[in-house]
Design a protein around this motif. Structure first.
Motif, PDB file in Angstrom:
ATOM      1  N   ILE A   8      10.461  10.876  -7.123  1.00 57.55           N
ATOM      2  CA  ILE A   8       9.949  12.229  -6.662  1.00 57.55           C
ATOM      3  C   ILE A   8       9.725  12.394  -5.256  1.00 57.55           C
ATOM      4  O   ILE A   8       8.511  11.469  -5.009  1.00 57.55           O
ATOM      5  CB  ILE A   8       8.946  12.852  -7.533  1.00 57.55           C
ATOM      6  N   THR A   9      10.243  12.554  -4.387  1.00 57.91           N
ATOM      7  CA  THR A   9       9.984  12.689  -2.614  1.00 57.91           C
ATOM      8  C   THR A   9       9.003  13.170  -2.368  1.00 57.91           C
ATOM      9  O   THR A   9       8.552  12.846  -1.085  1.00 57.91           O
ATOM     10  CB  THR A   9      11.268  12.714  -2.057  1.00 57.91           C
ATOM     11  N   ALA A  10       8.651  14.531  -2.891  1.00 54.24           N
ATOM     12  CA  ALA A  10       7.590  15.286  -2.436  1.00 54.24           C
ATOM     13  C   ALA A  10       6.213  15.215  -2.915  1.00 54.24           C
ATOM     14  O   ALA A  10       5.891  15.529  -4.088  1.00 54.24           O
ATOM     15  CB  ALA A  10       7.763  16.847  -2.385  1.00 54.24           C
ATOM     16  N   PRO A  11       5.251  14.432  -2.503  1.00 54.35           N
ATOM     17  CA  PRO A  11       3.809  14.135  -3.019  1.00 54.35           C
ATOM     18  C   PRO A  11       3.074  15.414  -3.558  1.00 54.35           C
ATOM     19  O   PRO A  11       2.427  15.439  -4.517  1.00 54.35           O
ATOM     20  CB  PRO A  11       3.016  13.382  -1.889  1.00 54.35           C
ATOM     21  N   LEU A  12       3.355  16.579  -2.864  1.00 50.16           N
ATOM     22  CA  LEU A  12       2.920  17.725  -3.028  1.00 50.16           C
ATOM     23  C   LEU A  12       3.257  18.306  -4.721  1.00 50.16           C
ATOM     24  O   LEU A  12       2.346  18.974  -5.284  1.00 50.16           O
ATOM     25  CB  LEU A  12       3.098  18.902  -2.147  1.00 50.16           C
ATOM     26  N   ASP A  13       4.409  17.739  -5.041  1.00 52.21           N
ATOM     27  CA  ASP A  13       4.797  18.167  -6.587  1.00 52.21           C
ATOM     28  C   ASP A  13       4.212  17.515  -7.369  1.00 52.21           C
ATOM     29  O   ASP A  13       3.977  17.990  -8.652  1.00 52.21           O
ATOM     30  CB  ASP A  13       6.415  17.633  -6.640  1.00 52.21           C
ATOM     31  N   VAL A  14       3.491  16.502  -7.183  1.00 46.72           N
ATOM     32  CA  VAL A  14       2.816  15.750  -8.177  1.00 46.72           C
ATOM     33  C   VAL A  14       1.130  15.618  -7.799  1.00 46.72           C
ATOM     34  O   VAL A  14       0.482  14.952  -8.607  1.00 46.72           O
ATOM     35  CB  VAL A  14       3.327  14.289  -8.311  1.00 46.72           C
ATOM     36  N   ARG A  15       0.889  16.310  -6.877  1.00 45.02           N
ATOM     37  CA  ARG A  15      -0.834  16.325  -6.454  1.00 45.02           C
ATOM     38  C   ARG A  15      -1.679  16.815  -7.514  1.00 45.02           C
ATOM     39  O   ARG A  15      -2.695  15.984  -7.812  1.00 45.02           O
ATOM     40  CB  ARG A  15      -0.938  17.102  -5.217  1.00 45.02           C
ATOM     41  N   ASP A  16      -1.409  17.901  -8.420  1.00 46.69           N
ATOM     42  CA  ASP A  16      -2.095  18.525  -9.573  1.00 46.69           C
ATOM     43  C   ASP A  16      -1.988  17.738 -10.666  1.00 46.69           C
ATOM     44  O   ASP A  16      -2.197  18.323 -11.760  1.00 46.69           O
ATOM     45  CB  ASP A  16      -2.055  20.003  -9.627  1.00 46.69           C
TER      46      ASP A  16
ATOM     47  N   GLU B 261       0.750  -1.044   0.063  1.00 48.12           N
ATOM     48  CA  GLU B 261       0.049   0.086   0.174  1.00 48.12           C
ATOM     49  C   GLU B 261       0.757   1.362   0.128  1.00 48.12           C
ATOM     50  O   GLU B 261       0.558   2.320   0.688  1.00 48.12           O
ATOM     51  CB  GLU B 261      -0.915   0.043   1.118  1.00 48.12           C
ATOM     52  N   GLU B 262       1.947   1.413  -0.671  1.00 46.13           N
ATOM     53  CA  GLU B 262       2.718   2.637  -0.820  1.00 46.13           C
ATOM     54  C   GLU B 262       2.719   2.972  -2.282  1.00 46.13           C
ATOM     55  O   GLU B 262       2.331   2.263  -3.113  1.00 46.13           O
ATOM     56  CB  GLU B 262       4.245   2.013  -0.555  1.00 46.13           C
ATOM     57  N   LEU B 263       2.820   4.093  -2.493  1.00 49.62           N
ATOM     58  CA  LEU B 263       2.727   4.950  -3.723  1.00 49.62           C
ATOM     59  C   LEU B 263       4.055   5.648  -3.991  1.00 49.62           C
ATOM     60  O   LEU B 263       4.206   6.652  -3.212  1.00 49.62           O
ATOM     61  CB  LEU B 263       1.828   5.698  -3.820  1.00 49.62           C
ATOM     62  N   PHE B 264       4.656   5.694  -5.106  1.00 53.93           N
ATOM     63  CA  PHE B 264       5.902   6.263  -5.418  1.00 53.93           C
ATOM     64  C   PHE B 264       5.713   6.859  -6.677  1.00 53.93           C
ATOM     65  O   PHE B 264       5.067   6.599  -7.766  1.00 53.93           O
ATOM     66  CB  PHE B 264       7.063   5.396  -5.621  1.00 53.93           C
ATOM     67  N   PHE B 265       6.495   7.941  -6.996  1.00 51.99           N
ATOM     68  CA  PHE B 265       6.592   8.650  -8.314  1.00 51.99           C
ATOM     69  C   PHE B 265       7.966   8.997  -8.663  1.00 51.99           C
ATOM     70  O   PHE B 265       8.819   9.271  -7.992  1.00 51.99           O
ATOM     71  CB  PHE B 265       5.802  10.093  -8.036  1.00 51.99           C
TER      72      PHE B 265
END
Length: 175
Positions: free
Chosen positions: A139-147, A126-130
């Protein structure tokens, strides 16, 4: 009615049609009696089901296959916790994306961004990586890919799926 069939001599775990519908890619593995096919994939010609190509890069069975929206890449996730990127013409291996997970964690699903420059990968834990497709960098900051807009939504636990399960549970429990 079954119009055509082909024996791929192993368990097929994932399947994907090419965007033009001319080829079918089948990810193989997971059958203990045919471990030699674990991690292999075959490319079939759709009209005849002839095997066009067979290759193996992964160590364990293939869990998901997708073409990038720009149709230049084919990505395959594997139970070995990696994502393998191939070109979509000759299926040459371009790079392997290693997920920062503990050994034994499986890569289960993936989605490309609509621009084909990012990929997100989900795991059986149940992990999600970008990742950046070009370099394979995480990409370590999920906010960078939120939109970011995604071509598909097959990964669970994404921004797009937040709250949907809870809504489903409430609807199910209502009299």
């Amino acid at each position: 009615w079954c119009l055509r069939r082909v024996d791929v001599e192993a368990a097929g775990r994932a399947i994907c049609y090419s965007p033009d519908g001319e080829r079918i890619i089948v990810g193989l593995g997971g059958d203990p009696t045919q471990a030699t096919k674990d991690g292999a994939f075959i490319v079939l010609i759709n009209s005849t089901l002839e095997i066009h190509l067979e290759d193996r890069k992964a160590k364990l069975y293939i869990t998901d296959i997708k073409f990038s929206p720009d149709e230049n890449l084919v990505a395959m996730t594997s139970a070995d916790g990696k994502c393998y990127l191939h070109d979509s013409v000759k299926y040459a291996h371009l790079r392997t994306i290693d997920m920062p997970v503990k050994p034994g964690t499986m890569a289960m699903r993936m989605d490309f961004s609509t621009g084909s420059d990012l990929i997100r990968l989900s795991t059986d834990t149940e992990e999600l990586f970008f990742f950046k497709v070009e370099s394979g960098d995480v990409i370590t900051a999920p906010l960078d890919v939120r939109d970011i807009k995604w071509e598909t939504n097959t990964c669970p636990f994404t921004w797009d799926s937040q709250g949907k399960m809870l809504s489903f549970i409430f609807l199910f429990l209502l009299p």
